[in-house]
Scaffold this motif. Sequence first.
Motif, short mmCIF file in Angstrom:
data_model
loop_
_atom_site.label_atom_id
_atom_site.label_comp_id
_atom_site.label_asym_id
_atom_site.label_seq_id
_atom_site.Cartn_x
_atom_site.Cartn_y
_atom_site.Cartn_z
N HIS A 158 0.87 -1.18 0.00
CA HIS A 158 0.00 0.00 0.00
C HIS A 158 0.91 1.23 0.00
CE1 HIS A 158 -3.36 -2.64 0.93
NE2 HIS A 158 -2.70 -3.09 2.01
N PRO A 159 1.51 1.58 -1.15
CA PRO A 159 2.50 2.66 -1.15
C PRO A 159 1.93 4.04 -0.85
CG PRO A 159 2.06 1.87 -3.38
CD PRO A 159 1.37 0.92 -2.45
N THR A 160 0.65 4.28 -1.17
CA THR A 160 0.02 5.57 -0.84
C THR A 160 -1.38 5.31 -0.31
OG1 THR A 160 -1.08 5.97 -2.97
CG2 THR A 160 1.26 6.58 -2.81
N LYS A 161 -2.05 6.37 0.10
CA LYS A 161 -3.42 6.23 0.60
C LYS A 161 -4.38 5.81 -0.50
CE LYS A 161 -3.90 10.35 2.19
NZ LYS A 161 -4.57 11.51 2.82
N THR A 162 -4.06 6.10 -1.74
CA THR A 162 -5.00 5.85 -2.83
C THR A 162 -4.55 4.76 -3.80
OG1 THR A 162 -3.98 7.62 -4.14
CG2 THR A 162 -5.87 8.23 -2.75
N PHE A 163 -3.31 4.32 -3.71
CA PHE A 163 -2.82 3.32 -4.67
C PHE A 163 -2.34 2.08 -3.93
CE2 PHE A 163 0.38 1.33 -7.42
CZ PHE A 163 -0.38 1.16 -8.57
N HIS A 164 -2.75 0.92 -4.42
CA HIS A 164 -2.45 -0.37 -3.80
C HIS A 164 -2.13 -1.37 -4.91
CE1 HIS A 164 -4.69 1.62 -0.55
NE2 HIS A 164 -5.57 1.89 -1.50
N HIS A 165 -1.21 -2.29 -4.66
CA HIS A 165 -0.92 -3.27 -5.70
C HIS A 165 -0.38 -4.57 -5.13
CE1 HIS A 165 3.59 -2.55 -6.25
NE2 HIS A 165 3.24 -1.62 -5.38
N ILE A 166 -0.44 -5.62 -5.95
CA ILE A 166 -0.06 -6.98 -5.57
C ILE A 166 0.72 -7.60 -6.72
CG2 ILE A 166 -0.93 -9.29 -5.00
CD1 ILE A 166 -3.56 -7.83 -4.11
N ALA A 167 1.80 -8.30 -6.39
CA ALA A 167 2.52 -9.13 -7.34
C ALA A 167 2.39 -10.57 -6.86
CB ALA A 167 3.99 -8.72 -7.45
N ALA A 168 2.11 -11.49 -7.78
CA ALA A 168 1.82 -12.85 -7.35
C ALA A 168 2.22 -13.85 -8.43
CB ALA A 168 0.33 -13.00 -7.02
N PHE A 169 2.22 -15.12 -8.04
CA PHE A 169 2.49 -16.21 -8.99
C PHE A 169 1.60 -17.38 -8.61
CE2 PHE A 169 4.59 -19.50 -11.34
CZ PHE A 169 5.14 -18.84 -12.43
N ASP A 170 0.84 -17.88 -9.60
CA ASP A 170 -0.09 -18.98 -9.38
C ASP A 170 0.30 -20.22 -10.16
OD1 ASP A 170 -1.68 -17.57 -7.64
OD2 ASP A 170 -3.53 -18.00 -8.69
N PHE A 171 -0.14 -21.36 -9.64
CA PHE A 171 0.04 -22.66 -10.29
C PHE A 171 -1.32 -23.34 -10.37
CE2 PHE A 171 3.60 -21.47 -7.69
CZ PHE A 171 4.73 -21.79 -8.43
N VAL A 172 -1.61 -23.98 -11.49
CA VAL A 172 -2.84 -24.76 -11.61
C VAL A 172 -2.45 -26.22 -11.86
CG1 VAL A 172 -5.02 -25.10 -12.83
CG2 VAL A 172 -4.08 -22.80 -12.56
N ALA A 173 -2.95 -27.11 -11.00
CA ALA A 173 -2.61 -28.54 -11.08
C ALA A 173 -3.71 -29.30 -11.82
CB ALA A 173 -2.42 -29.11 -9.67
N PRO A 174 -3.36 -30.33 -12.59
CA PRO A 174 -4.35 -31.09 -13.37
C PRO A 174 -5.10 -32.11 -12.51
CG PRO A 174 -2.15 -31.93 -13.79
CD PRO A 174 -1.97 -30.74 -12.89
N THR A 175 -5.91 -31.60 -11.58
CA THR A 175 -6.67 -32.46 -10.68
C THR A 175 -8.06 -32.77 -11.19
OG1 THR A 175 -7.42 -30.52 -9.45
CG2 THR A 175 -5.42 -31.62 -8.66
N GLY A 176 -8.54 -32.03 -12.18
CA GLY A 176 -9.91 -32.19 -12.66
C GLY A 176 -10.10 -33.41 -13.53
N ARG A 177 -11.32 -33.85 -13.63
CA ARG A 177 -11.67 -35.02 -14.44
C ARG A 177 -11.40 -34.76 -15.92
NH1 ARG A 177 -17.75 -37.67 -14.54
NH2 ARG A 177 -17.37 -39.26 -16.14
N TYR A 178 -10.74 -35.72 -16.57
CA TYR A 178 -10.38 -35.52 -17.98
C TYR A 178 -10.36 -36.87 -18.72
CZ TYR A 178 -7.77 -34.36 -22.19
OH TYR A 178 -7.40 -34.21 -23.48
N ASN A 179 -10.90 -36.86 -19.93
CA ASN A 179 -10.83 -38.01 -20.83
C ASN A 179 -10.72 -37.46 -22.24
OD1 ASN A 179 -11.52 -40.17 -22.66
ND2 ASN A 179 -12.38 -41.30 -20.92
N LYS A 180 -9.67 -37.81 -22.94
CA LYS A 180 -9.43 -37.21 -24.26
C LYS A 180 -10.51 -37.54 -25.27
CE LYS A 180 -6.51 -40.92 -26.12
NZ LYS A 180 -5.19 -41.25 -26.70
N ASP A 181 -11.32 -38.58 -25.03
CA ASP A 181 -12.37 -38.95 -25.97
C ASP A 181 -13.71 -38.30 -25.67
OD1 ASP A 181 -10.64 -40.71 -27.38
OD2 ASP A 181 -10.94 -42.24 -25.83
N ASP A 182 -13.80 -37.54 -24.56
CA ASP A 182 -15.06 -36.90 -24.18
C ASP A 182 -15.27 -35.58 -24.90
OD1 ASP A 182 -15.60 -38.99 -22.53
OD2 ASP A 182 -15.23 -37.90 -20.65
N THR A 183 -16.53 -35.21 -25.09
CA THR A 183 -16.86 -33.90 -25.65
C THR A 183 -16.65 -32.80 -24.62
OG1 THR A 183 -18.54 -34.94 -27.04
CG2 THR A 183 -18.70 -32.56 -26.74
N VAL A 184 -16.94 -33.11 -23.36
CA VAL A 184 -16.82 -32.14 -22.26
C VAL A 184 -15.76 -32.62 -21.27
CG1 VAL A 184 -18.00 -31.18 -20.25
CG2 VAL A 184 -19.18 -31.28 -22.45
#
Length: 337
Positions: A158-184
């Motif tokens: 929070h460098p000033t009263k009116t300006f605020h910022h964030i630096a970040a790094f995210d990771f997404v893991a392949p935990t979701g259901r997946y089948n290459k032959d499915d439409t969805v």
Amino acid sequence: MMIKKRNGFPPLMALLILSVFVGFFCMFASCACAGEGGGNQYPGGNEDFMAGALPPAGTKLFLNYFTTYNASNFKDNSGHNVTIPGLGKLDFNLQVVANVFRYVDVTKLKVLGGDFVWHVIVPVAYSHASLSAGLADLGGQSKTALGDIEFGVGVQWHPTKTFHHIAAFDFVAPTGRYNKDDTVNIGRNYWSFNPIWVFTYLGDKDSPIPGFEVSSKFLYWINTTNTDTNYLSGQEFSFDYLVGQHFGPWGVGVNGHYLYQTTDDKQHGSTAVNPFSGIADGNRGRYFSIGPIVQYNLPPNKPAILPACITLKYQKEVYSQNRPYGDHFWLKSIWAF
């Protein structure tokens, strides 16, 4: 902006949150377009008011995102409705309903003069897609499952009263259901990495327009290869945006998302072929959405069972390329403790 806790809640400027996130729409129909599986790791337009401002060190947040996405058109490489040679316009229907749970911890650890933050996101989604052209049924499917779990770390200042910022790094893991032959598919079956920068400007009582806000979250997505299909979804630059005005506990404004795919999709090491044109154009996606938003900040002395903030927003996609073309509805709630 310093936010004090009262009765377990920071006032709602506390909100928002290390915009470091969202791997929760790994769930578009798998109809081959920009990014394998008809989408990417980020639905777009997730963050809005006070996106670049977090509550004080020592605060924890629980967020719940409920969202729907509906698309009845699919756009080609020129931004026009897809047509199938000999059959006519592609009749495309995509419906997604997701509920996403997110936990954010604003720790007391200092890094580079700012507050160290970590978070985790767990999505659950329902998706239905169907495709046809003329009298030809091109397939359809429905699925409900856990999505790809996202986690990340960041630092807020929070460098000033009116300006605020964030630096970040995210990771997404392949935990979701997946089948290459499915439409969805709910999951995407590959890891993704996402550097993020978020800012908020909020006018105070001494500013030209007290309560006027501009916030944005900038993301750059880097994907790994789906080993089941040997498909590498291209890298993407995108940003959420909000321009709004605060009136007491209320906030109103305009919000949305912009996406520009910067590199080609590739399969087996070669530029991916567009399934509708048959041309190896890399299936680069683009889109822009815009819509109204309203937020209400509850008084800080409300019982802990109530959220600190509730946000409603709608976003209409006004341009799309190599992607579905539809609209989002969002209901977001935030608890601080």
